[in-house]
Design a protein around this motif. Structure first.
Motif, PDB file in Angstrom:
ATOM      1  N   ALA A  64     119.480   5.982  24.497  1.00 34.73           N
ATOM      2  CA  ALA A  64     119.115   7.158  23.885  1.00 34.73           C
ATOM      3  C   ALA A  64     117.765   7.992  23.771  1.00 34.73           C
ATOM      4  CB  ALA A  64     119.756   7.588  23.048  1.00 34.73           C
ATOM      5  N   ALA A  65     116.874   6.508  23.224  1.00 36.06           N
ATOM      6  CA  ALA A  65     115.211   6.953  23.325  1.00 36.06           C
ATOM      7  C   ALA A  65     114.964   6.966  25.083  1.00 36.06           C
ATOM      8  CB  ALA A  65     114.340   5.885  22.876  1.00 36.06           C
ATOM      9  N   PHE A 107     120.043   3.194  20.659  1.00 34.45           N
ATOM     10  CA  PHE A 107     119.043   3.677  20.061  1.00 34.45           C
ATOM     11  C   PHE A 107     117.904   3.400  21.495  1.00 34.45           C
ATOM     12  CE2 PHE A 107     114.743   3.479  18.918  1.00 34.45           C
ATOM     13  CZ  PHE A 107     113.931   5.249  17.978  1.00 34.45           C
ATOM     14  N   ILE A 145     127.683   8.496  18.028  1.00 38.13           N
ATOM     15  CA  ILE A 145     126.718   6.999  18.590  1.00 38.13           C
ATOM     16  C   ILE A 145     127.869   6.219  16.715  1.00 38.13           C
ATOM     17  CG2 ILE A 145     124.512   6.183  17.756  1.00 38.13           C
ATOM     18  CD1 ILE A 145     123.438   8.542  19.189  1.00 38.13           C
ATOM     19  N   ALA A 174     118.078   8.864  14.370  1.00 34.16           N
ATOM     20  CA  ALA A 174     117.598   8.455  15.187  1.00 34.16           C
ATOM     21  C   ALA A 174     117.776   8.487  16.314  1.00 34.16           C
ATOM     22  CB  ALA A 174     116.548   7.445  15.151  1.00 34.16           C
ATOM     23  N   ALA A 175     119.213   7.687  17.032  1.00 37.98           N
ATOM     24  CA  ALA A 175     118.877   7.325  18.789  1.00 37.98           C
ATOM     25  C   ALA A 175     120.059   9.179  18.689  1.00 37.98           C
ATOM     26  CB  ALA A 175     120.534   6.711  18.653  1.00 37.98           C
ATOM     27  N   ALA A 201     124.314  -0.414  16.992  1.00 41.97           N
ATOM     28  CA  ALA A 201     123.263   0.681  17.468  1.00 41.97           C
ATOM     29  C   ALA A 201     122.438   1.010  18.127  1.00 41.97           C
ATOM     30  CB  ALA A 201     123.630   1.698  16.113  1.00 41.97           C
ATOM     31  N   ALA A 202     121.708  -0.473  17.584  1.00 40.60           N
ATOM     32  CA  ALA A 202     120.086  -0.610  18.221  1.00 40.60           C
ATOM     33  C   ALA A 202     120.351  -0.317  19.215  1.00 40.60           C
ATOM     34  CB  ALA A 202     119.375  -1.568  17.365  1.00 40.60           C
ATOM     35  N   ILE A 229     119.700   4.383  12.567  1.00 38.68           N
ATOM     36  CA  ILE A 229     119.548   4.335  13.457  1.00 38.68           C
ATOM     37  C   ILE A 229     120.699   5.000  14.481  1.00 38.68           C
ATOM     38  CG2 ILE A 229     120.372   2.280  16.071  1.00 38.68           C
ATOM     39  CD1 ILE A 229     119.390   0.188  13.188  1.00 38.68           C
ATOM     40  N   PRO A 230     121.878   5.184  13.783  1.00 38.19           N
ATOM     41  CA  PRO A 230     122.260   6.481  14.973  1.00 38.19           C
ATOM     42  C   PRO A 230     121.892   7.597  15.364  1.00 38.19           C
ATOM     43  CG  PRO A 230     124.513   5.211  13.936  1.00 38.19           C
ATOM     44  CD  PRO A 230     122.337   5.076  12.600  1.00 38.19           C
ATOM     45  N   ALA A 273     125.187  11.720  15.605  1.00 43.37           N
ATOM     46  CA  ALA A 273     125.082  10.733  14.928  1.00 43.37           C
ATOM     47  C   ALA A 273     126.820  10.045  14.547  1.00 43.37           C
ATOM     48  CB  ALA A 273     124.485  11.173  14.051  1.00 43.37           C
ATOM     49  N   ARG A 293     118.524  12.221  17.376  1.00 49.95           N
ATOM     50  CA  ARG A 293     118.055  12.844  17.799  1.00 49.95           C
ATOM     51  C   ARG A 293     116.557  12.654  19.413  1.00 49.95           C
ATOM     52  NH1 ARG A 293     113.103  12.559  13.584  1.00 49.95           N
ATOM     53  NH2 ARG A 293     112.262  10.185  14.546  1.00 49.95           N
TER      54      ARG A 293
END
Length: 264
Positions: free
Chosen positions: A254-255, A251, A220, A201-202, A247-248, A198-199, A217, A204
């Motif tokens: 960040a998304a 994410f 985060i 992916a956030a 963390a979610a 998750i961190p 990452a 990214r």
């Protein structure tokens, strides 16, 4: 003033992020999420091994996690269908571990700590192990960064550059096993893969380079650890899952930010 156990918990979350941040970036890039699950689930079998042989829990989980990671990597190199194989290995390892642990009545009531983590109970010795393990993993990835990145992007290019992709895969495998061993007490076997994925992916969604993604990452993961602990104290929720919830949330933010930046 924060209590001593809260300071240790916060430091443990930050120390773990040193390992899960850069390693998680490679897990995301290589699509190794299920690989991480299989290795993490095997940690419960490592707990049973440690209890049966009077070994330290960290050493038992490290041995079994490394064995699982090497097995999975070996099967992948031989062309096995990894989605099915990883599913079988991950769930079988967890089931075998739970059955084996049941033979030790003294740990039955504490089983949730191994599954979901118990960061609030981290001792000074365990905190030192988390930071030592996190530092080793971070240093290993920093040392092999360019080779790992090249092998991840294109194995043919790696061969042409004199880089052995199998060796770099082994570096990731061993780093993953060590991370699982030190993360078990913090977030538990069922949530380790989430802390890896998750961190990263956030990060990214907002990073502009591989290095920025790895560092993002780490940041985060550390932020989620602190925010998750705050949520746990505020709402009296389990600390490990609360860290993943935080963390979610990062994410999602960040998304959304990444999408707005691309549209702008």
């Amino acid at each position: 003033m924060f209590d001593d156990f809260l300071i240790r918990a916060a430091l443990a979350g930050v120390g773990l992020s040193l390992a899960t941040g850069p390693l998680g970036a490679f897990v995301v890039w290589r699509r190794m999420a299920y690989f991480g699950d299989a290795t993490a689930h095997a940690a419960i079998l490592g707990v049973a091994l440690a209890l049966a042989t009077d070994l330290p829990i960290t050493l038992g989980t490290l041995v079994v996690s490394a064995a699982m990671a090497l097995t999975v990597a070996g099967l992948a190199a031989r062309g096995w269908a990894m989605d099915t194989t990883l599913g079988v290995l991950a769930h079988s390892a967890l089931a075998f571990g739970l059955v084996a642990v049941s033979f030790f009545p003294m740990v039955r009531t504490d089983l949730s700590a191994w599954l979901f983590g118990d960061i609030l109970a981290v001792s000074k010795t365990e905190l030192a192990l988390v930071w030592a393990g996190g530092a080793v993993v971070a240093a290993l990835i920093a040392w092999r960064w360019q080779a790992l990145l090249t092998a991840t992007l294109n194995e043919d290019l790696a061969h042409a550059s004199g880089i052995h992709p199998g060796r770099e895969r082994l570096v990731l495998v061993l780093a993953l096993a060590l991370t699982v061993a030190v993360a078990l007490k913090v977030v538990g076997a069922l949530l380790i893969a989430a802390m890896l994925i998750i961190p990263a992916a956030a990060a990214r969604g907002i990073a502009r380079s591989p290095e920025a993604m790895a560092l993002g990452a780490v940041a985060i993961g550390a932020t989620a650890s602190l925010a998750g602990l705050r949520l746990s104290l505020w709402q009296d929720t389990p600390a490990g899952p609360s860290i993943i919830v935080a963390a979610a949330a990062v994410f999602v933010l960040a998304a959304g930010f990444g999408r707005m930046r691309r549209q702008g």
